[in-house]
Each structure stands twice: as C-alpha cells, then as structure tokens.
Design an enzyme around this catalytic site. Structure first.
Site, PDB file in Angstrom:
ATOM      1  N   GLY A 191      78.792   4.008  17.008  1.00 50.62           N
ATOM      2  CA  GLY A 191      79.136   4.943  18.007  1.00 50.62           C
ATOM      3  C   GLY A 191      80.227   4.677  18.950  1.00 50.62           C
ATOM      4  N   GLY A 192      81.582   5.172  18.704  1.00 50.17           N
ATOM      5  CA  GLY A 192      82.674   4.604  19.594  1.00 50.17           C
ATOM      6  C   GLY A 192      83.003   3.028  19.399  1.00 50.17           C
ATOM      7  CG  PHE A 193      82.012   1.176  22.937  1.00 52.34           C
ATOM      8  CD1 PHE A 193      81.894   2.233  23.688  1.00 52.34           C
ATOM      9  CD2 PHE A 193      80.894   0.340  23.236  1.00 52.34           C
ATOM     10  CE1 PHE A 193      80.791   2.521  24.457  1.00 52.34           C
ATOM     11  CE2 PHE A 193      79.752   0.465  24.101  1.00 52.34           C
ATOM     12  CZ  PHE A 193      79.557   1.848  24.630  1.00 52.34           C
ATOM     13  CB  ALA A 194      78.555  -0.221  19.858  1.00 50.10           C
ATOM     14  CE  LYS A 195      80.457  -3.153  13.088  1.00 50.63           C
ATOM     15  NZ  LYS A 195      81.251  -4.277  12.084  1.00 50.63           N
ATOM     16  CB  VAL A 196      73.245   0.537  15.806  1.00 50.80           C
ATOM     17  CG1 VAL A 196      71.537   0.086  16.295  1.00 50.80           C
ATOM     18  CG2 VAL A 196      73.943   0.941  17.340  1.00 50.80           C
ATOM     19  CG  ASP A 215      75.751  11.113  26.752  1.00 54.42           C
ATOM     20  OD1 ASP A 215      76.237  10.394  25.843  1.00 54.42           O
ATOM     21  OD2 ASP A 215      75.731  12.185  26.865  1.00 54.42           O
ATOM     22  CE  LYS A 248      75.192   0.379  22.306  1.00 56.27           C
ATOM     23  NZ  LYS A 248      74.744   1.227  23.477  1.00 56.27           N
ATOM     24  N   GLY A 287      73.687   2.742  12.681  1.00 53.90           N
ATOM     25  CA  GLY A 287      74.306   3.838  13.843  1.00 53.90           C
ATOM     26  C   GLY A 287      75.626   3.260  14.212  1.00 53.90           C
TER      27      GLY A 287
HETATM   28  N1  LIG Z   1      73.301   8.131  18.174  1.00 55.96           N
HETATM   29  C1  LIG Z   1      72.700   6.947  18.013  1.00 55.96           C
HETATM   30  C2  LIG Z   1      73.359   6.191  16.922  1.00 55.96           C
HETATM   31  C3  LIG Z   1      72.517   4.980  17.071  1.00 55.96           C
HETATM   32  O1  LIG Z   1      72.627   4.233  18.166  1.00 55.96           O
HETATM   33  C4  LIG Z   1      71.456   3.411  18.674  1.00 55.96           C
HETATM   34  C5  LIG Z   1      70.389   3.139  17.761  1.00 55.96           C
HETATM   35  C6  LIG Z   1      69.261   2.307  18.395  1.00 55.96           C
HETATM   36  C7  LIG Z   1      68.230   2.150  17.450  1.00 55.96           C
HETATM   37  C8  LIG Z   1      68.069   2.724  16.145  1.00 55.96           C
HETATM   38  N2  LIG Z   1      66.846   2.110  15.803  1.00 55.96           N
HETATM   39  N3  LIG Z   1      65.930   1.682  16.957  1.00 55.96           N
HETATM   40  C9  LIG Z   1      66.923   1.814  18.070  1.00 55.96           C
HETATM   41  C10 LIG Z   1      69.648   1.807  19.501  1.00 55.96           C
HETATM   42  C11 LIG Z   1      70.607   1.991  20.220  1.00 55.96           C
HETATM   43  C12 LIG Z   1      71.661   2.794  19.787  1.00 55.96           C
HETATM   44  C13 LIG Z   1      73.068   2.971  20.694  1.00 55.96           C
HETATM   45  O2  LIG Z   1      72.748   2.677  21.828  1.00 55.96           O
HETATM   46  N4  LIG Z   1      73.894   3.480  20.107  1.00 55.96           N
HETATM   47  C14 LIG Z   1      75.149   3.704  20.516  1.00 55.96           C
HETATM   48  C15 LIG Z   1      75.296   4.272  21.828  1.00 55.96           C
HETATM   49  C16 LIG Z   1      76.447   4.316  22.327  1.00 55.96           C
HETATM   50  C17 LIG Z   1      77.482   3.794  22.033  1.00 55.96           C
HETATM   51  C18 LIG Z   1      77.549   3.121  20.847  1.00 55.96           C
HETATM   52  C19 LIG Z   1      76.479   2.992  20.097  1.00 55.96           C
END
Ligand SMILES: [NH3+]CCCOc1cc(-c2cn[nH]c2)ccc1C(=O)Nc1ccccc1
Length: 336
Positions: free
Chosen positions: A20-25, A132, A40, A18
C-alpha cells in the site's frame, strides 16, 4: 528477497501479503514461538510526508488492546527502515470476502458490523477517530472475526473526539459530506458516515456513492441520495439512512448505534460492548515460561513487560497470550 538484518534471528520472512503506497506487508514467522505475524516494512527514504502517518499509527497502535483491532507486537526502527510487527490475519481483506460472495446476508452483515462497531466505539472512547474505514482496511482472522488495520490517518485531537479536524483524508467513496466540502469536521461523526457506507457495501456488494469523476462523486455524496436495492429489509434501509445523514448533527451517534434495534435485532441480541476484556494485561503463566527460558526471575521479567516497550519480549509475551487464548500449547523454541 532483500535480507533485513534487523529481523535476523527474530523473524523468518516468508512472502508479501499486501502493498500500500509507502509500505509492503510480509508474512513472517516469530522464531521463538513459531507463530505467524505480519510485518509492515517501510523504507524511510520513500516516506516523505508520510513519515507523519507512520508516527501517528505507532502512537495509536501502542495504546490499543481490542479483539477487533489488529494487535501490535513489536516496533523495530533502523537508520533506513521502520518494521511494524502485528498479529497475522490469515483470512485476508473484507473487501475480497465481499467480492467473492457478491454481497452478504443481513445476518452475516450484522455479525461483521457489530465487530467493526465495537472496534470503532473503543477507538472513540480513547479519543481516536480512524478516518479511513473501508473494507480494504478490515481483515479477517483465521476464525473469521474482523480486525481493523491501518491507523496511519487516525486522529486524536487535543480537545477530544468531538473537537474539529481540518485535514481532508481517507478514501473519497467513504468520505463524509462535511469532509468533502473541506469544512472543519468531527472525526467521530465522519467515522459514523463511513460505517454507513461500509454497511451498505456489506449488504449490497456496491457503494452508495460511486463515480469515476471525483467532482461527480462529491456531488452525489453532498446530495445524500443513493439507490436502495429492493432486497434490502426496511430495517436495514432505515438503519443505513440514520448513518448516511448529510447533516452530521442529524447522524446517529456511535453510542446510539451500540443499542440500536437493527444491532440488537429488537432486543434478541445484547447491545455491542466495546470495553475489551482481556487477560493479556497480566498472564503469569506466559511470563513464567519466558522467565525460565531466559533464566531470569519472574518478577524481574514482569517489571520489564509492564513497560510495554514493544520489543521482542513484548512480541513473545503477546504471541504466547494469543496462542493460549486459541488453546494452542505454550512452548518456546529452546535452541533459539
Ligand atoms: N489493504 C491492506 C493491505 C495489507 O495491509 C496490512 C496487512 C496487515 C496484516 C495482514 N495480515 N495480518 C495483518 C497488517 C497491516 C497492513 C497495513 O497496515 N497495510 C498498509 C496500510 C497503509 C499503507 C500501507 C500498508
């Protein structure tokens, strides 16, 4: 793939799941147990004003223990990065789950909505508003239960959940009218509006208020008027309407939602519970396994775990508790 020295020996990174903006997961493996986690990763130099969001999210996540909130395992901070390690939700985003099925049945929508309601009511009981709520921030675990993520916008006003907030945030299509108007608003009431939009999305696969132009979208939200597909039951239409009230004071409260007849199917189901029952707070079988692996006294290790430092010990303990709840055998990789 960049190597993150801070994770070496603790987590083996696999792939990106995943962005999102300022992060990659990233999907990763917790080395000591072999269990899967999500990490994250945020580069501090890219955070700018979002640094505040990261600190908000961490302060919230450290206090949250709930079956339908993605559990925090460990927080690592280096000079250049933050790493937030959480439970892994292998079912992906609720958004994709809905799109793949066009829309969900009333029964499936109710099952999911009850889980989201439990998580949000729990958040509110601790004085937090999520701010959100949307299908992109709700994931499915391997056993198809829902997990709330992304607490970067959540708020815990000093005066409690009912005291006014002023920051306009969240995704416009899910934003409450009072938020859109830029008026001081109550986070709890705005979350209930977003839950009404969410339930509409579950049942119809579309949004009640949608427009490419932001000012047209805002006008539609402020009107409170939306299309009600004929296939929606009267009970569903009436229930959604109670959440999509433009006047927040006329909107159903989160407590009233818990036992509403749509939620309980006129008493067939129990009202939604939100206080978490979990033995994760103290499971001595897991503590004993870790203590023998580390060759330290059990009580000494438990004294350390009780501090909830969200270090590798916390992550290992929580991984073992989760695996035990799933009925998976408890083991630690001895050669690590
Ligand atoms: N729209 C969600 C994309 C994947 O993001 C996550 C996945 C997991 C995950 C996936 N599998 N288990 C937990 C845990 C946390 C996130 C997350 O917080 N993403 C995020 C939110 C805001 C800004 C940037 C990144």
């Amino acid at each position: 793939m960049p190597r993150y020295e801070a994770l070496k020996g603790l987590y083996d990174i696999e792939k990106t799941i995943g962005c999102g903006g300022f992060a990659k997961v990233k999907l990763a493996t917790h080395v000591l147990t072999g269990g899967k986690v999500a990490i994250k990763i945020m580069e501090k130099s890219c955070l700018g004003k979002d640094l505040h969001r990261v600190k908000l999210e961490l302060n919230a996540l450290k206090n949250l223990f709930h079956a339908h909130i993605c559990k925090l395992y460990q927080v690592l901070e280096t000079e250049t990065h933050f790493f937030i390690v959480t439970e892994y939700c292998s079912g992906g985003e609720l958004f994709d789950h809905i799109v793949e099925r066009n829309r969900l049945s009333e029964q499936q929508s109710r099952k999911f909505f009850r889980e989201i309601l439990s998580a949000v009511a729990y958040l509110h009981s601790l004085g937090y508003a999520h701010r959100d709520l949307k299908p992109e921030n709700i994931l499915l675990s391997g056993d198809q239960s829902l997990k709330l993520i992304d607490f970067g916008l959540c708020a815990k006003p000093d005066g409690g959940i009912q005291s006014p907030l002023t920051t306009s945030c969240g995704s416009p299509a899910y934003a409450a009218p009072e938020l859109v108007m830029g008026k001081p608003y109550c986070g709890g009431e705005a979350d209930v509006w977003s839950m009404g939009v969410l339930l509409y999305a579950l049942l119809t696969g579309s949004l009640p208020f949608d427009d490419d132009k932001i000012d047209s979208l805002y006008k539609k939200i402020l009107s409170g008027k939306y299309y009600e597909p004929l296939y929606l039951s009267k009970a569903s239409r009436d229930f959604i309407k109670l959440m999509l009230q433009v006047d927040p004071k006329k909107r159903l409260t989160i407590d009233a939602l818990l036992s509403h007849s749509w939620i309980t199917v006129n008493g067939l189901l129990e009202p939604v519970e939100y206080k978490p029952e979990t033995n994760m707070i103290k499971d001595m079988e897991c503590v004993k396994l870790m203590a023998s692996h580390q060759r330290v006294p059990v009580e000494k290790l438990w004294e350390d775990l009780k501090k909830w430092k969200y270090d590798y010990n916390t992550a290992t303990y929580l991984m073992l508790c989760f695996r035990k709840e799933l009925g998976v055998s408890l083991r630690l990789n001895v050669n690590r």
